[in-house]
Design an enzyme around this catalytic site. Sequence first.
Site, PDB file in Angstrom:
ATOM      1  N   PHE A  21       0.908  -1.214   0.229  1.00  0.00           N
ATOM      2  CA  PHE A  21       0.009  -0.079  -0.163  1.00  0.00           C
ATOM      3  C   PHE A  21       0.964   1.200   0.012  1.00  0.00           C
ATOM      4  CE2 PHE A  21      -2.340   3.460   2.370  1.00  0.00           C
ATOM      5  CZ  PHE A  21      -3.566   3.691   1.465  1.00  0.00           C
ATOM      6  N   GLY A  22       0.517   2.045  -0.704  1.00  0.00           N
ATOM      7  CA  GLY A  22       1.521   3.183  -1.097  1.00  0.00           C
ATOM      8  C   GLY A  22       0.457   4.450  -0.617  1.00  0.00           C
ATOM      9  N   TYR A  23       1.198   5.523   0.023  1.00  0.00           N
ATOM     10  CA  TYR A  23       0.480   6.614   0.515  1.00  0.00           C
ATOM     11  C   TYR A  23       1.053   7.890   0.421  1.00  0.00           C
ATOM     12  CZ  TYR A  23       3.612   6.063   4.540  1.00  0.00           C
ATOM     13  OH  TYR A  23       4.781   5.790   5.131  1.00  0.00           O
ATOM     14  N   GLY A  24       2.442   7.790  -0.230  1.00  0.00           N
ATOM     15  CA  GLY A  24       3.108   9.050  -0.466  1.00  0.00           C
ATOM     16  C   GLY A  24       3.594   8.950  -1.939  1.00  0.00           C
ATOM     17  N   SER A  25       4.892   9.010  -2.120  1.00  0.00           N
ATOM     18  CA  SER A  25       5.366   9.045  -3.380  1.00  0.00           C
ATOM     19  C   SER A  25       5.035   7.581  -4.042  1.00  0.00           C
ATOM     20  CB  SER A  25       6.990   9.361  -3.447  1.00  0.00           C
ATOM     21  OG  SER A  25       7.597   8.172  -3.040  1.00  0.00           O
TER      22      SER A  25
ATOM     23  N   GLU B 192      13.214   3.694   0.607  1.00  0.00           N
ATOM     24  CA  GLU B 192      12.584   4.127   1.435  1.00  0.00           C
ATOM     25  C   GLU B 192      13.580   4.093   2.788  1.00  0.00           C
ATOM     26  OE1 GLU B 192       9.430   5.358   1.392  1.00  0.00           O
ATOM     27  OE2 GLU B 192       9.439   4.967  -0.765  1.00  0.00           O
TER      28      GLU B 192
HETATM   29  C1  SIN Z   1       4.877   5.531   0.450  1.00  0.00           C
HETATM   30  O1  SIN Z   1       4.587   6.707  -0.229  1.00  0.00           O
HETATM   31  O2  SIN Z   1       3.956   4.672   0.808  1.00  0.00           O
HETATM   32  C2  SIN Z   1       5.957   5.830   1.606  1.00  0.00           C
HETATM   33  C3  SIN Z   1       6.466   7.132   1.697  1.00  0.00           C
HETATM   34  C4  SIN Z   1       6.979   7.712   0.473  1.00  0.00           C
HETATM   35  O3  SIN Z   1       7.820   7.073  -0.241  1.00  0.00           O
HETATM   36  O4  SIN Z   1       6.632   8.842  -0.100  1.00  0.00           O
END
Ligand code: SIN
Length: 187
Positions: A24-28, A99
């Site tokens: 699950f990605g929530y940022g980039s 990460e």
């Molecule tokens: C994410 O996107 O899920 C983790 C944080 C990031 O890499 O910005």
Amino acid sequence: MTLDTTQLNRERVFFETGQTLWLFGYGSLIWKAEFPFHERRPAHIEGWTRRFWQGSHDHRGTPEAPGRVATLVESSGACCQGMAYRIDADTLAPLDVREKNGYLRERITLHFHDGSHAEGLIYLATADNAAYLGHAPLDQMARQIATAEGPSGTNRDYLLNLAAALEDLGAEDSHVFELAERVTRLP
Ligand code: SIN
């Protein structure tokens, strides 16, 4: 000062190797999916909220002038919208490097729009990691994001790309949208 979590993450094996798993990605990871995946589906997780409380020394800032990037904080009743990717377990190795500035693999339950759910992984940066910055007033965070820049580009682009991706998903996120509005108003 940063703590490289790459080795720690290699030991955090929650799913069988040789199988696919949900990330699950929530940022980039929503808008910059530069890794192979089998499928991608909008999803959400429950009990977590997105915050620009993690410092970035390696992508969107430098050790001298860190940027601010997304992490998650526990919040009862909250819902965080993002993107789920079904990936090969091998794909985690390069993601651990991407990460590495404080994020650890954690297990999470993902909820899909059709009502189904699955166990998966997130990369989570908690308050005890060396790069954590934590809460600050929105205007102060906006000023930091407006000026920070690192090897992956400007902190501003990270925020605005995330805000645009969340809009495309139809996601509610007042923290991200208010920060983006403040950053675009700055000279
Ligand atoms: C994410 O996107 O899920 C983790 C944080 C990031 O890499 O910005």
